[in-house]
Scaffold this active site. Sequence first.
Site, short mmCIF file in Angstrom:
data_model
loop_
_atom_site.label_atom_id
_atom_site.label_comp_id
_atom_site.label_asym_id
_atom_site.label_seq_id
_atom_site.Cartn_x
_atom_site.Cartn_y
_atom_site.Cartn_z
N HIS A 136 40.45 47.15 43.64
CA HIS A 136 40.47 45.86 44.33
C HIS A 136 41.19 46.00 45.66
CE1 HIS A 136 38.98 43.63 40.87
NE2 HIS A 136 39.76 44.38 40.12
N CYS A 174 37.18 45.25 47.90
CA CYS A 174 37.00 44.06 48.71
C CYS A 174 37.82 44.21 50.00
CB CYS A 174 37.48 42.82 47.97
SG CYS A 174 36.56 42.45 46.47
#
Length: 410
Positions: A136, A174
């Site tokens: 992430h 991300c």
Amino acid sequence: RILFLLSFLFVCGFSAKWALLVAGSAGYSNYRHQSDICHAYHILRDTGRIPASNIITIMKDDVANSPSNPYPGNLINRPGGPNVYSGVKIDYRGSACTPGNVLNILKGNSTGIIGGNGKVIRSTSDDEVFFYYADHGGTGLVAMPNDGYLYAQDLVEALTSMTFARMVVYIEACHSGSMFPGLPTNINLYATTASTASQSSYAYYYDSSRRTYLGDEYSIRWMENTDASKMNQQTVGKQFDTVKSQVKGSQCQQFGDTRLRSDIIGAYQGTMASVLKGVEMNISNPYDRDSYSNADGQRVSSYDVQLQILLRQLQDEPSNDPSVMNQIKLELASRQRIDEIVESIVVQVDGSNAIMNQDIVELQNHDCHKAVIEGFKSICGPFSDYGMKHIKNFAIMCDRGYEVEKILAA
């Protein structure tokens, strides 16, 4: 072809290859990051024949034998795929998966290592280095299972301090397009990312029996491309262009020294052995992803993976199981809570919530950003996988000139 082979041997044949593979997440719902890293390990070790001593692997290692895994000791990266967990040598697991260790491994600083087996990259000016990270991310940072976040400015500082002939970096996360602020374009370092500075990356290949996503869209595209390619013919640039055209959820980005686009992928993912054996070393992809039923339905934003896993469980087993419904309610409540917390902070600092609907192109005030995120973590706890979407709001406030003290007071 002879000239091509001779040129490759000149570039790669008498140098060493080094690789750092990092899965930056923990927990069974993040299965895909560790399966991505294990697949990459086999590409480098089995297909590329890079010696295990020169591959450094960091992963929490809490998924393959998790009580939630119905196939203990088994990780797959695509439906019906092989067990990529088998044979992987993990150098840093559990509490040793820290941003500090990542930076020290890159810098070759063994004295700064805490835990693990102490392996670091000891590349010379003749060597090629490959760095692949999957996890992430938020604006200006990517996550690690322990001790928080690996910040963009710290990463670039570590990369530019290294000694190597050439280096290629792939980042699956991300907002990963925000990880290379000011990366020089003339130091033989080329990087690609799964997304822009303001986008989510996407999970892919949901498996109903495992109740999780098996891979990430950008990651499975580059690895399946390597699996199906001849390492002595496919170039780094061609791989990026192919992956960029196949990834639909986000827009892949490239940074740094684009001269390396003309290098063959074997320079980083393989060795002389893969060139000399040619076709024999080529592993064709037995899985036709384009024929996979409802393929687009397999793509989901990384922010929404936890919720989608629960919704799919409810869909697959419509037995009105109260435990699944309760987990869904808790997940929705958690998401609403972090939304409200961040909006409250933004309104107190900026006077309205308008910036929550704005994208960020490039973070400017890295010192403020790091101080604010570390402060938020100490006051409110670390961001959840979903909550990392809000990190960009703090970056925008910093770039607007608000003082760290005012943001943390809010």
